[in-house]
Design a protein around this motif. Sequence first.
Motif, PDB file in Angstrom:
ATOM      1  N   PHE A   1       4.442   5.412  -5.083  1.00 16.27           N
ATOM      2  CA  PHE A   1       4.636   5.257  -6.602  1.00 16.27           C
ATOM      3  C   PHE A   1       3.831   6.252  -7.427  1.00 16.27           C
ATOM      4  CE2 PHE A   1       4.437   3.410 -10.921  1.00 16.27           C
ATOM      5  CZ  PHE A   1       5.648   3.060 -11.161  1.00 16.27           C
ATOM      6  N   GLY A   2       2.639   6.372  -7.043  1.00 17.36           N
ATOM      7  CA  GLY A   2       1.726   7.304  -7.525  1.00 17.36           C
ATOM      8  C   GLY A   2       2.235   9.001  -7.320  1.00 17.36           C
ATOM      9  N   CYS A   3       2.530   9.152  -6.082  1.00 18.57           N
ATOM     10  CA  CYS A   3       3.108  10.505  -5.838  1.00 18.57           C
ATOM     11  C   CYS A   3       4.404  10.897  -6.586  1.00 18.57           C
ATOM     12  CB  CYS A   3       3.593  10.626  -4.498  1.00 18.57           C
ATOM     13  SG  CYS A   3       1.883  10.606  -3.460  1.00 18.57           S
ATOM     14  N   TRP A   4       5.162  10.034  -6.764  1.00 14.65           N
ATOM     15  CA  TRP A   4       6.569   9.823  -7.661  1.00 14.65           C
ATOM     16  C   TRP A   4       6.324  10.402  -8.935  1.00 14.65           C
ATOM     17  CZ3 TRP A   4       9.034   6.184 -11.075  1.00 14.65           C
ATOM     18  CH2 TRP A   4      10.274   6.692 -11.622  1.00 14.65           C
ATOM     19  N   LEU A   5       5.274   9.432  -9.499  1.00 16.75           N
ATOM     20  CA  LEU A   5       4.886   9.803 -10.900  1.00 16.75           C
ATOM     21  C   LEU A   5       4.342  11.381 -10.917  1.00 16.75           C
ATOM     22  CD1 LEU A   5       3.454   6.626 -12.210  1.00 16.75           C
ATOM     23  CD2 LEU A   5       5.721   7.702 -12.681  1.00 16.75           C
ATOM     24  N   PHE A   6       3.415  11.693  -9.959  1.00 18.96           N
ATOM     25  CA  PHE A   6       2.748  12.994 -10.068  1.00 18.96           C
ATOM     26  C   PHE A   6       3.950  14.156  -9.820  1.00 18.96           C
ATOM     27  CE2 PHE A   6       0.546  16.470  -7.854  1.00 18.96           C
ATOM     28  CZ  PHE A   6      -0.433  16.772  -8.603  1.00 18.96           C
ATOM     29  N   GLY A   7       4.773  14.092  -9.249  1.00 18.68           N
ATOM     30  CA  GLY A   7       5.755  14.829  -8.949  1.00 18.68           C
ATOM     31  C   GLY A   7       6.749  15.228 -10.056  1.00 18.68           C
ATOM     32  N   GLY A   8       6.968  14.101 -10.849  1.00 22.15           N
ATOM     33  CA  GLY A   8       7.683  14.092 -12.011  1.00 22.15           C
ATOM     34  C   GLY A   8       7.166  14.931 -13.207  1.00 22.15           C
ATOM     35  N   VAL A   9       5.704  14.681 -13.120  1.00 19.56           N
ATOM     36  CA  VAL A   9       4.798  15.462 -14.251  1.00 19.56           C
ATOM     37  C   VAL A   9       4.609  16.997 -13.716  1.00 19.56           C
ATOM     38  CG1 VAL A   9       2.504  15.738 -14.780  1.00 19.56           C
ATOM     39  CG2 VAL A   9       3.203  13.480 -14.602  1.00 19.56           C
ATOM     40  N   LEU A  10       4.594  17.382 -12.432  1.00 22.40           N
ATOM     41  CA  LEU A  10       4.731  18.610 -12.280  1.00 22.40           C
ATOM     42  C   LEU A  10       6.223  19.189 -12.448  1.00 22.40           C
ATOM     43  CD1 LEU A  10       2.997  18.933  -8.795  1.00 22.40           C
ATOM     44  CD2 LEU A  10       2.159  19.294 -10.923  1.00 22.40           C
TER      45      LEU A  10
ATOM     46  N   LEU B   1       0.820  -1.242  -0.111  1.00 21.06           N
ATOM     47  CA  LEU B   1       0.109  -0.036  -0.103  1.00 21.06           C
ATOM     48  C   LEU B   1       0.910   1.534  -0.018  1.00 21.06           C
ATOM     49  CD1 LEU B   1      -3.158  -0.560   2.459  1.00 21.06           C
ATOM     50  CD2 LEU B   1      -3.151   0.138   0.082  1.00 21.06           C
ATOM     51  N   LEU B   2       2.000   1.242   0.917  1.00 16.75           N
ATOM     52  CA  LEU B   2       2.701   2.323   0.873  1.00 16.75           C
ATOM     53  C   LEU B   2       3.487   2.512  -0.342  1.00 16.75           C
ATOM     54  CD1 LEU B   2       3.954   4.620   2.780  1.00 16.75           C
ATOM     55  CD2 LEU B   2       5.747   2.866   3.472  1.00 16.75           C
ATOM     56  N   PHE B   3       3.928   1.373  -0.860  1.00 12.07           N
ATOM     57  CA  PHE B   3       4.689   1.540  -2.120  1.00 12.07           C
ATOM     58  C   PHE B   3       3.971   1.820  -3.069  1.00 12.07           C
ATOM     59  CE2 PHE B   3       5.640  -0.489  -6.401  1.00 12.07           C
ATOM     60  CZ  PHE B   3       6.918  -0.073  -6.582  1.00 12.07           C
ATOM     61  N   PHE B   4       2.899   1.468  -3.587  1.00  8.18           N
ATOM     62  CA  PHE B   4       1.932   1.926  -4.725  1.00  8.18           C
ATOM     63  C   PHE B   4       1.316   3.415  -4.446  1.00  8.18           C
ATOM     64  CE2 PHE B   4       1.547  -2.758  -5.704  1.00  8.18           C
ATOM     65  CZ  PHE B   4       2.025  -2.470  -6.822  1.00  8.18           C
ATOM     66  N   PHE B   5       1.159   3.718  -3.053  1.00 10.83           N
ATOM     67  CA  PHE B   5       0.813   5.230  -2.805  1.00 10.83           C
ATOM     68  C   PHE B   5       1.887   5.998  -3.326  1.00 10.83           C
ATOM     69  CE2 PHE B   5       1.120   8.750   0.287  1.00 10.83           C
ATOM     70  CZ  PHE B   5      -0.203   9.487   0.110  1.00 10.83           C
TER      71      PHE B   5
ATOM     72  N   TYR C   1       9.977   9.302  -4.033  1.00 13.71           N
ATOM     73  CA  TYR C   1      11.069   8.124  -4.093  1.00 13.71           C
ATOM     74  C   TYR C   1      11.284   7.721  -2.664  1.00 13.71           C
ATOM     75  CZ  TYR C   1      15.527   6.579  -5.282  1.00 13.71           C
ATOM     76  OH  TYR C   1      16.724   5.540  -5.425  1.00 13.71           O
ATOM     77  N   ALA C   2      11.588   8.371  -1.785  1.00 12.27           N
ATOM     78  CA  ALA C   2      11.959   7.879  -0.432  1.00 12.27           C
ATOM     79  C   ALA C   2      10.883   6.952  -0.118  1.00 12.27           C
ATOM     80  CB  ALA C   2      12.026   9.051   0.464  1.00 12.27           C
ATOM     81  N   GLY C   3       9.810   7.105  -0.116  1.00 10.37           N
ATOM     82  CA  GLY C   3       8.400   6.111   0.602  1.00 10.37           C
ATOM     83  C   GLY C   3       8.569   4.811  -0.297  1.00 10.37           C
ATOM     84  N   CYS C   4       8.465   5.207  -1.678  1.00 11.62           N
ATOM     85  CA  CYS C   4       8.763   4.310  -2.790  1.00 11.62           C
ATOM     86  C   CYS C   4       9.648   3.128  -2.322  1.00 11.62           C
ATOM     87  CB  CYS C   4       8.590   4.591  -4.054  1.00 11.62           C
ATOM     88  SG  CYS C   4       8.007   3.258  -5.382  1.00 11.62           S
TER      89      CYS C   4
END
Length: 279
Positions: free
Chosen positions: A24-33, A18-22, A78-81
């Motif tokens: 991972f989504g934040c990591w992708l969103f940050g990259g988009v921003l 759950l923590l990994f995929f949560f 990234y750190a959480g993932c």
Amino acid sequence: MACCSQEDTFVSALVKYLLFFFNFGCWLFGGVLIGIGVWAFIEKNRFYHKEVQTVYDIIFDLSVIFFIIGFIIFILGYAGCIGALRENICLLKFYYITMIIIFLLLVVGAVLAFVFRDKVKQILVDVLQQNLITRYQDDPDGQSTIDWIQEKLYCCGVNGYRDWNSNQYFNCTEDNPSPLRCSVPYSCCRDPDVLTPGVPNILCGKDVLEESGDISIIYTIGCVDAGIRLAEKELPIMGGIVIGLAVPQLFGICLSRLLEGQVMDQRARWAQTHHGHHQ
């Protein structure tokens, strides 16, 4: 990584992934921003370049804001993932401690803004007047932002329509040679499309800053007051936004702290097992 069977490990696969995929989504969103911020900065500087003179030049640059927010989300994601995937205590600690600091800063900031709301409002008005009104014609990025806000909130200026006297092109002084003298931006007008439908008439607010000007054709309320009124009117929506920002942070903090405890318990078991084998 775990050396024991799934039945023997303290680490919950549900919490871990759950923590990994949560994140991972934040990591992708940050990259988009980050991508949006870099693209916007490059595109803007192709046609217009403004030297950074004060910190407000950065604060009011949307491309830089997108990049900074994206970078923070990217690093935390990234750190959480990776911390979850590798069960890395250091990364998990960095992740949840940083998240707690950000959460507390937001809460403290919101409380202080509410307690000292009159002082905060005055500071906000002064800063916006000095950095948005005076530079309206000289900063295309800021100009678009101001026009959008004035059109959407049905307002004019920061504290009121007379704020535009602070702009060198709009002010009502006798020695102002600008054709926009004593006017306000078209986005202040109640009906800016009076000449051609779909094409704003940039002179629709002409002469409204004169003592005898017809202010009935423009919005007169300042955008700060208009924003406050909208927030009070749409209180449930504002509450939903606050909850929407707080819940993901608390979710990430709780999951990462829980996983850290599980990993430490598992390491303690391994240490006891290893110690027992050597006795």
